[in-house]
Design a protein around this motif. Structure first.
Motif, PDB file in Angstrom:
ATOM      1  N   ARG A  65     -38.388  13.738  15.733  1.00 40.37           N
ATOM      2  CA  ARG A  65     -37.805  14.911  16.371  1.00 40.37           C
ATOM      3  C   ARG A  65     -36.459  15.309  15.791  1.00 40.37           C
ATOM      4  O   ARG A  65     -36.154  16.493  15.676  1.00 40.37           O
ATOM      5  N   LEU A  66     -35.628  14.320  15.413  1.00 37.34           N
ATOM      6  CA  LEU A  66     -34.255  14.620  15.052  1.00 37.34           C
ATOM      7  C   LEU A  66     -33.914  14.397  13.593  1.00 37.34           C
ATOM      8  O   LEU A  66     -32.956  14.978  13.084  1.00 37.34           O
ATOM      9  N   HIS A  67     -34.650  13.530  12.919  1.00 35.78           N
ATOM     10  CA  HIS A  67     -34.347  13.292  11.509  1.00 35.78           C
ATOM     11  C   HIS A  67     -35.616  12.944  10.743  1.00 35.78           C
ATOM     12  O   HIS A  67     -36.656  12.644  11.329  1.00 35.78           O
ATOM     13  N   VAL A  68     -35.521  12.988   9.439  1.00 36.90           N
ATOM     14  CA  VAL A  68     -36.654  12.703   8.565  1.00 36.90           C
ATOM     15  C   VAL A  68     -37.004  11.216   8.663  1.00 36.90           C
ATOM     16  O   VAL A  68     -36.111  10.362   8.722  1.00 36.90           O
ATOM     17  N   PRO A  69     -38.305  10.863   8.701  1.00 40.65           N
ATOM     18  CA  PRO A  69     -38.694   9.444   8.760  1.00 40.65           C
ATOM     19  C   PRO A  69     -38.121   8.650   7.591  1.00 40.65           C
ATOM     20  O   PRO A  69     -37.986   9.165   6.478  1.00 40.65           O
ATOM     21  N   GLY A  70     -37.804   7.388   7.854  1.00 39.08           N
ATOM     22  CA  GLY A  70     -37.193   6.548   6.836  1.00 39.08           C
ATOM     23  C   GLY A  70     -37.990   6.474   5.553  1.00 39.08           C
ATOM     24  O   GLY A  70     -37.420   6.434   4.456  1.00 39.08           O
ATOM     25  N   ASN A  71     -39.324   6.458   5.656  1.00 39.52           N
ATOM     26  CA  ASN A  71     -40.166   6.348   4.464  1.00 39.52           C
ATOM     27  C   ASN A  71     -40.127   7.593   3.593  1.00 39.52           C
ATOM     28  O   ASN A  71     -40.581   7.558   2.439  1.00 39.52           O
ATOM     29  N   LEU A  72     -39.610   8.701   4.109  1.00 39.34           N
ATOM     30  CA  LEU A  72     -39.576   9.961   3.367  1.00 39.34           C
ATOM     31  C   LEU A  72     -38.151  10.415   3.078  1.00 39.34           C
ATOM     32  O   LEU A  72     -37.945  11.552   2.632  1.00 39.34           O
ATOM     33  N   GLN A  73     -37.170   9.565   3.300  1.00 44.68           N
ATOM     34  CA  GLN A  73     -35.776   9.956   3.103  1.00 44.68           C
ATOM     35  C   GLN A  73     -35.361   9.840   1.646  1.00 44.68           C
ATOM     36  O   GLN A  73     -35.715   8.881   0.958  1.00 44.68           O
ATOM     37  N   SER A  74     -34.588  10.819   1.188  1.00 45.48           N
ATOM     38  CA  SER A  74     -33.958  10.716  -0.124  1.00 45.48           C
ATOM     39  C   SER A  74     -32.785   9.739  -0.017  1.00 45.48           C
ATOM     40  O   SER A  74     -32.277   9.482   1.087  1.00 45.48           O
ATOM     41  N   PRO A  75     -32.321   9.168  -1.136  1.00 42.87           N
ATOM     42  CA  PRO A  75     -31.228   8.186  -1.055  1.00 42.87           C
ATOM     43  C   PRO A  75     -29.962   8.729  -0.412  1.00 42.87           C
ATOM     44  O   PRO A  75     -29.344   8.067   0.428  1.00 42.87           O
ATOM     45  N   SER A  76     -29.557   9.937  -0.789  1.00 41.71           N
ATOM     46  CA  SER A  76     -28.311  10.485  -0.238  1.00 41.71           C
ATOM     47  C   SER A  76     -28.453  10.802   1.250  1.00 41.71           C
ATOM     48  O   SER A  76     -27.504  10.613   2.028  1.00 41.71           O
ATOM     49  N   TYR A  77     -29.637  11.267   1.663  1.00 43.07           N
ATOM     50  CA  TYR A  77     -29.871  11.550   3.077  1.00 43.07           C
ATOM     51  C   TYR A  77     -29.883  10.249   3.872  1.00 43.07           C
ATOM     52  O   TYR A  77     -29.297  10.175   4.957  1.00 43.07           O
ATOM     53  N   ALA A  78     -30.539   9.212   3.339  1.00 43.45           N
ATOM     54  CA  ALA A  78     -30.573   7.916   4.024  1.00 43.45           C
ATOM     55  C   ALA A  78     -29.163   7.377   4.223  1.00 43.45           C
ATOM     56  O   ALA A  78     -28.818   6.866   5.294  1.00 43.45           O
ATOM     57  N   ALA A  79     -28.324   7.496   3.202  1.00 49.20           N
ATOM     58  CA  ALA A  79     -26.945   7.020   3.318  1.00 49.20           C
ATOM     59  C   ALA A  79     -26.190   7.794   4.393  1.00 49.20           C
ATOM     60  O   ALA A  79     -25.423   7.207   5.169  1.00 49.20           O
ATOM     61  N   ALA A  80     -26.411   9.108   4.452  1.00 50.81           N
ATOM     62  CA  ALA A  80     -25.728   9.931   5.456  1.00 50.81           C
ATOM     63  C   ALA A  80     -26.181   9.559   6.859  1.00 50.81           C
ATOM     64  O   ALA A  80     -25.360   9.466   7.782  1.00 50.81           O
TER      65      ALA A  80
END
Length: 272
Positions: free
Chosen positions: A105-120
């Motif tokens: 609902r609020l953020h992209v699933p961990g398995n589909l996150q880009s590195p910079s988005y995951a860090a943020a």
């Protein structure tokens, strides 16, 4: 202080689970007590949450109530949550799965996150993490995602709320990279991605994000995640209900082609 407040909430939840499984087998408290060679009164205290069930006894209860390990897992989750590597268990469940159905609902699933988005996401949710720990967690997340997605299975179906990509959770260039990553996964055919349009109601996913994980040799499980830890349940009725919610989300979401068009538009919007 009320009686309910005096009881430990873990004991109450364990008692409710015991009562549900006992009734599911058709046993009375007296019949179950005879099998366990304990008193009916003690069974009643367990179910009322007034007495804690020991680990050896829960194993006996699991066997007599034909719970197939579910009561043992509930007991561990309630009384030893810090001993459970729930992220590792989730990754293992996913690797063994044939089908994963996930709604976020609020953020992209961990398995589909880009590195910079995951860090943020990680640094925003836990600002006390030093940079090296954020980097380590991003690396672990990427490794698990790569192992999962480099294989033809599990089939991965995702419904992602528009809010997850329309609300900027990081700088525009980070959001642009994330939208491009989602588009690449969708166009590759490895992930069936559908965006759930903003403004639709009633909203089947209003209560939060969840994942349903189905493996060939194990019961399908439901996983819900909080900031601190995750919880997994393979209670059949609960899994069925969330399966119905996911079906409703899929039916009301955009088609994969329309979802791809949205992501292309967002990539342009986030280009600065």
């Amino acid at each position: 202080m009320t009686e309910a407040m005096e009881k430990d909430i873990s004991d109450v939840r364990m008692g409710r689970a015991l009562s549900r499984y006992r009734k599911g087998t058709g046993l009375t408290q007296e019949q179950l007590a005879r099998r366990l060679k304990i008193s009916k009164g003690l069974v009643s205290l367990f179910e009322l949450g007034k007495r804690k069930v020991s680990a050896p006894l829960i194993a006996e209860l699991d066997k007599h109530l034909r719970a197939e390990g579910r009561l043992i897992r509930v007991h561990k989750d309630l009384y030893a949550p810090d001993e459970v590597d729930w992220l590792g268990q989730l990754a293992q469940h996913q690797m063994e799965a044939e089908l994963i159905r996930e709604y976020q609902r609020l953020h992209v699933p961990g398995n589909l996150q880009s590195p910079s988005y995951a860090a943020a996401i990680i640094s925003s949710g836990a600002p006390w993490f030093p940079p090296d720990e954020v980097d380590e967690r991003v690396g672990t997340r990427r490794e698990r995602a790569q192992r999962l997605l480099e294989c033809p299975t599990p089939h991965y179906h995702v419904v992602l709320d528009d809010a997850a990509v329309r609300r900027p959770l990081a700088k525009p260039e980070v959001m642009r990279e994330q939208c491009a990553t989602l588009l690449e996964k969708l166009e590759s055919g490895r992930v069936l991605l559908q965006m759930y349009e903003w403004g639709q109601y009633p909203h089947p996913g209003v209560d939060g994000s969840f994942a349903l994980i189905a493996a060939p040799a194990a019961p399908e499980v439901l996983h819900v995640e909080s900031v601190l830890r995750g919880q997994t349940s393979d209670d059949p009725s609960t899994v069925r209900r969330y399966g119905m919610l996911f079906s409703r989300l899929q039916a009301a979401a955009r088609t994969p082609a329309a979802s791809a068009d949205l992501l292309r538009r967002l990539i342009e919007e986030y280009t600065v």
